[in-house]
Design an enzyme around this catalytic site. Structure first.
Site, PDB file in Angstrom:
ATOM      1  N   MET A  87      40.814  -8.941   8.522  1.00 27.54           N
ATOM      2  CA  MET A  87      41.161 -10.035   9.267  1.00 27.54           C
ATOM      3  C   MET A  87      39.801 -10.867   9.274  1.00 27.54           C
ATOM      4  O   MET A  87      38.668 -10.339   9.471  1.00 27.54           O
ATOM      5  CB  MET A  87      41.524  -9.832  10.659  1.00 27.54           C
ATOM      6  CG  MET A  87      42.837  -9.229  10.661  1.00 27.54           C
ATOM      7  SD  MET A  87      43.630  -9.083  12.341  1.00 27.54           S
ATOM      8  CE  MET A  87      44.879  -8.336  12.086  1.00 27.54           C
TER       9      MET A  87
ATOM     10  N   HIS B 283      38.756 -10.134  16.296  1.00 25.30           N
ATOM     11  CA  HIS B 283      37.813 -10.295  17.394  1.00 25.30           C
ATOM     12  C   HIS B 283      38.436  -9.873  18.591  1.00 25.30           C
ATOM     13  O   HIS B 283      37.581  -9.434  19.676  1.00 25.30           O
ATOM     14  CB  HIS B 283      38.020 -12.027  17.710  1.00 25.30           C
ATOM     15  CG  HIS B 283      36.994 -12.928  16.678  1.00 25.30           C
ATOM     16  ND1 HIS B 283      38.072 -13.823  15.671  1.00 25.30           N
ATOM     17  CD2 HIS B 283      36.058 -12.980  16.261  1.00 25.30           C
ATOM     18  CE1 HIS B 283      37.286 -14.354  14.747  1.00 25.30           C
ATOM     19  NE2 HIS B 283      36.045 -13.768  15.109  1.00 25.30           N
TER      20      HIS B 283
HETATM   21  P1  AMP Z   1      32.877 -14.451  13.538  1.00 20.20           P
HETATM   22  O1  AMP Z   1      33.566 -15.198  14.175  1.00 20.20           O
HETATM   23  O2  AMP Z   1      33.362 -14.271  11.992  1.00 20.20           O
HETATM   24  O3  AMP Z   1      31.052 -14.800  13.566  1.00 20.20           O
HETATM   25  O4  AMP Z   1      32.872 -13.077  14.119  1.00 20.20           O
HETATM   26  C1  AMP Z   1      32.407 -12.516  15.182  1.00 20.20           C
HETATM   27  C2  AMP Z   1      32.402 -11.120  15.438  1.00 20.20           C
HETATM   28  O5  AMP Z   1      33.611 -10.626  15.200  1.00 20.20           O
HETATM   29  C3  AMP Z   1      31.388 -10.439  14.286  1.00 20.20           C
HETATM   30  O6  AMP Z   1      30.781  -9.413  14.806  1.00 20.20           O
HETATM   31  C4  AMP Z   1      32.457  -9.986  13.369  1.00 20.20           C
HETATM   32  O7  AMP Z   1      31.814  -8.876  12.453  1.00 20.20           O
HETATM   33  C5  AMP Z   1      33.691  -9.609  14.129  1.00 20.20           C
HETATM   34  N1  AMP Z   1      34.767  -9.395  13.158  1.00 20.20           N
HETATM   35  C6  AMP Z   1      35.087 -10.532  12.337  1.00 20.20           C
HETATM   36  N2  AMP Z   1      36.335 -10.085  11.646  1.00 20.20           N
HETATM   37  C7  AMP Z   1      36.473  -8.817  12.191  1.00 20.20           C
HETATM   38  C8  AMP Z   1      37.659  -7.898  11.944  1.00 20.20           C
HETATM   39  N3  AMP Z   1      38.614  -8.041  11.249  1.00 20.20           N
HETATM   40  N4  AMP Z   1      37.656  -6.823  12.723  1.00 20.20           N
HETATM   41  C9  AMP Z   1      36.748  -6.277  13.495  1.00 20.20           C
HETATM   42  N5  AMP Z   1      35.620  -7.200  13.840  1.00 20.20           N
HETATM   43  C10 AMP Z   1      35.712  -8.509  13.108  1.00 20.20           C
END
Ligand code: AMP
Length: 283
Positions: A186, A37
């Site tokens: 991650m 994030h």
């Molecule tokens: P989430 O909180 O899982 O809904 O993720 C929020 C945003 O962070 C989404 O656009 C995800 O694709 C991105 N995200 C989650 N994990 C990663 C990661 N390891 N690397 C880059 N972006 C990520």
């Protein structure tokens, strides 16, 4: 950092920012923030002058109630991390704030084929839920830029299509997947892995690398079969191992040998000790 629990108050602040010529970058999240994030926040800092984050665990995108109930919540730590990262404002809405009319009669979207494969097939209704909340968030924030992670490859394509469907003037920026030193992508769900599952989890990344290394010398079906078998031997329950066109997500039975060669992506979803992990690699 300003913390808003109500969209209307955030909008008053955003109005002032726009009047002052600020460019708004937006990063929607479900909290339990990690370095992945934070990499989106860094990318936002390069393009926009005010970065807005949201933390909202959206009930309508969980097809599995247990997954929703057990989704990690670390809001106090998240707020500290966002403040340290230089976020201008955070939207932290309640379920009632996001869905004042309840969740029984929400809009449905026509994503066509995109919603019938991979995550769409294995998590029925998931992308409808994602679109329902992302439309509301985008309409509340009206950002110049929206930052998403490639980690959720199919979600990026769905949101691209959503932006077309609802005609919002926002530029989508897709950021690379951040990984642990051993290759594990991650993810907030990694917090739920036991020590033993955590040790096994990088196998998914290793399988994606294996596909990338052998895609030119092994038939697609053999490659996928080998990966399935090795994940199952390591204790995973495999939802899918697929190789697809990176633009359309049409599943490939073989690599195209003639004609324009578009990008190809390998995608895996598998559960270890009941925790569902997804990852992908453009090959
Ligand atoms: P989430 O909180 O899982 O809904 O993720 C929020 C945003 O962070 C989404 O656009 C995800 O694709 C991105 N995200 C989650 N994990 C990663 C990661 N390891 N690397 C880059 N972006 C990520």
């Amino acid at each position: 950092m300003l913390l808003f629990k109500q969209k209307a108050l955030l909008q008053v602040w955003l109005g002032k920012q726009r009047q002052e010529g600020e460019k708004i970058g937006f990063i929607p999240t479900m909290g339990a923030l990690h370095a992945g994030h934070l990499s989106l926040i860094r990318a936002a800092g390069e393009k926009s002058t005010r970065t807005v984050c949201s933390i909202f665990v959206n009930p309508t995108q969980f097809n599995d109630k247990e997954d929703f109930d057990k989704y990690p919540a670390t809001v106090d730590q998240d707020i500290l991390q966002l403040e340290a990262a230089g976020i201008a404002s955070l939207l932290l809405p309640s379920i009632a704030e996001m869905y004042p009319e309840g969740i029984a009669h929400l809009p449905r979207y026509d994503f066509g084929y995109l919603e019938t494969v991979l995550e769409g097939k294995h998590r029925p209704g998931h992308f409808q839920g994602v679109a329902q909340v992302v439309q509301r968030l985008l309409e509340a924030v009206r950002p110049d830029y929206l930052f998403l992670g490639q980690k959720d490859f199919q979600q990026c394509l769905i949101i691209k299509k959503l932006i077309e469907l609802i005609h919002l003037p926002v530029e989508l920026v897709i950021c690379p997947t951040l990984r642990e030193p051993d290759g594990l992508a991650m993810s907030s769900r990694n917090l739920r892995l036991t020590a033993m599952a955590r040790e096994k989890a990088p196998a998914i990344f290793q399988c994606l690398q294996y596909i990338k290394e052998h895609i030119r010398n092994l038939p697609v079906e053999i490659l996928k079969g080998n990966v399935r078998e090795s994940l199952q031997k390591a204790g995973f329950s495999v939802d899918y191992v697929e190789i697809a066109d990176a633009t359309t997500l049409q599943l490939l039975l073989a690599l195209p040998t003639s004609g324009p060669q578009g990008k190809t992506v390998a995608l895996i979803a598998a559960k270890i000790e009941g925790i569902r992990l997804i990852d992908n690699m453009v090959i």
